[in-house]
Design a protein around this motif. Structure first.
Motif, short mmCIF file in Angstrom:
data_model
loop_
_atom_site.label_atom_id
_atom_site.label_comp_id
_atom_site.label_asym_id
_atom_site.label_seq_id
_atom_site.Cartn_x
_atom_site.Cartn_y
_atom_site.Cartn_z
N TYR A 36 35.10 -29.72 -49.70
CA TYR A 36 34.54 -28.56 -49.03
C TYR A 36 35.46 -28.17 -47.89
O TYR A 36 36.12 -29.01 -47.28
N ARG A 43 30.17 -21.54 -42.29
CA ARG A 43 29.48 -22.52 -43.12
C ARG A 43 30.47 -23.24 -44.03
O ARG A 43 31.56 -22.75 -44.29
N LEU A 44 30.09 -24.38 -44.49
CA LEU A 44 30.91 -25.10 -45.46
C LEU A 44 30.91 -24.36 -46.79
O LEU A 44 29.87 -23.86 -47.23
N PHE A 97 24.45 -36.31 -51.54
CA PHE A 97 25.88 -36.22 -51.33
C PHE A 97 26.25 -37.08 -50.13
O PHE A 97 25.50 -37.16 -49.16
N ASP B 1 27.02 -17.58 -51.21
CA ASP B 1 26.25 -18.24 -50.16
C ASP B 1 24.87 -18.68 -50.64
O ASP B 1 24.10 -19.23 -49.87
N ILE B 4 21.17 -18.44 -48.57
CA ILE B 4 20.60 -19.41 -47.63
C ILE B 4 20.74 -18.89 -46.21
O ILE B 4 21.84 -18.55 -45.78
N TYR B 33 18.36 -29.84 -48.26
CA TYR B 33 18.85 -30.91 -47.39
C TYR B 33 19.01 -30.41 -45.96
O TYR B 33 19.32 -29.23 -45.73
N TYR B 35 21.36 -31.56 -42.66
CA TYR B 35 22.44 -32.39 -42.14
C TYR B 35 22.63 -32.05 -40.66
O TYR B 35 22.34 -30.95 -40.22
N PHE B 90 22.96 -28.12 -40.31
CA PHE B 90 23.19 -27.35 -41.52
C PHE B 90 22.13 -27.67 -42.57
O PHE B 90 21.81 -28.83 -42.81
N GLN B 100 26.42 -28.55 -53.78
CA GLN B 100 25.52 -28.09 -52.73
C GLN B 100 26.05 -26.82 -52.09
O GLN B 100 27.26 -26.63 -51.97
N TYR B 101 25.12 -25.97 -51.68
CA TYR B 101 25.45 -24.71 -51.03
C TYR B 101 24.88 -24.75 -49.62
O TYR B 101 23.73 -25.14 -49.44
N PHE B 102 25.67 -24.29 -48.67
CA PHE B 102 25.30 -24.48 -47.27
C PHE B 102 24.88 -23.20 -46.59
O PHE B 102 25.38 -22.11 -46.89
N GLY B 103 23.98 -23.36 -45.63
CA GLY B 103 23.60 -22.27 -44.74
C GLY B 103 24.62 -22.12 -43.63
O GLY B 103 25.56 -22.91 -43.53
N PRO B 104 24.41 -21.13 -42.76
CA PRO B 104 25.39 -20.83 -41.71
C PRO B 104 25.34 -21.77 -40.52
O PRO B 104 26.24 -21.75 -39.69
#
Lengths: 109, 111
Positions: A36, A43-44, A97, B1, B4, B33, B35, B90, B100-104
């Motif tokens: 990533y 964001r990632l 993960f 994105d 999210i 999730y 984090y 996050f 996995q797809y992440f929020g801002p």
């Protein structure tokens, strides 16, 4: 136990030079590995996944099960590659993960 | 994105106050999730959810609770915020065994 190690917290290279970001993992099952990228305060985003064996933005990564490594490589670094890079391990159970601590790459003009 | 969003994006609060962060997704992904991201620690899993009302603890769950009453929303609550919970949070979603797809992100400061 599952673990991802990125030994370099900071890495600086000159523009046009090759770059390699190291990632080692520990997992007894069949791993799914990802890279990533996170640009400044964003964001990632998924950069690469080992299963697709593709090249994204000139980056490649090969899963080496013998050395339990998934190093990220690019032959000629560009300034826009400056970012934080995270290696991640996906497991076949639990849908969790595991992320490494990240490597901050700076490409010097 | 993956649609999210996180709210709020920034928050400053005082020690001892409760705080709730919201993650909202429009992709109908099953897994969600939370984090936290801290220098030198990378991303550490707080809690995750594998369906409505189904949640489990992650690596750093102490001091945090979560709830998921709808597929699209996953709430993270700090019951009594402490300075050690100052971090960037996050949210991420995952459709199945895919990535996995992440929020801002939400930047939380606890004074």
């Amino acid at each position: 136990a599952q673990r991802v190690t990125q030994p370099e917290k900071l890495l600086s290279v000159f523009k046009g030079a090759p770059v390699e970001l190291k990632c080692n993992y520990s997992y007894s099952g069949s791993p799914e590995l990802f890279w990533y990228v996170q640009y400044s305060r964003q964001r990632l985003q998924l950069l690469l996944r080992h299963i697709s064996r593709e090249s994204i933005k000139g980056f490649t990564a090969d899963l080496n099960k013998g050395e339990t490594s998934f190093h990220l490589k690019k032959p000629f670094a560009q300034e826009e590659d400056s970012a934080m890079y995270y290696c991640a391990l996906g497991t076949t159970t639990g849908n969790q993960f595991y992320f490494g601590t990240g490597t901050s790459l700076t490409v010097i003009p | 994105d993956a649609g999210i969003t996180q709210s709020p994006r920034h928050k400053v609060t005082e020690t001892g106050t409760p705080v709730t962060l919201r993650c909202h997704q429009t992709e109908n992904h099953r897994y969600m999730y939370w984090y936290r991201q801290d220098p030198g620690h990378g991303l550490r899993l707080i809690h995750y959810s594998y369906g409505v009302k189904d949640t489990d603890k992650g690596e750093v769950s102490d001091g945090y609770s979560v709830s998921r009453s709808k597929t699209e929303d996953f709430l993270l609550t700090l019951e009594s915020a402490t300075s050690s919970q100052t971090s960037v949070y996050f949210c991420a979603t995952q459709p199945g065994t895919d990535t996995q797809y992440f929020g801002p992100g939400t930047r939380l400061t606890v004074l």
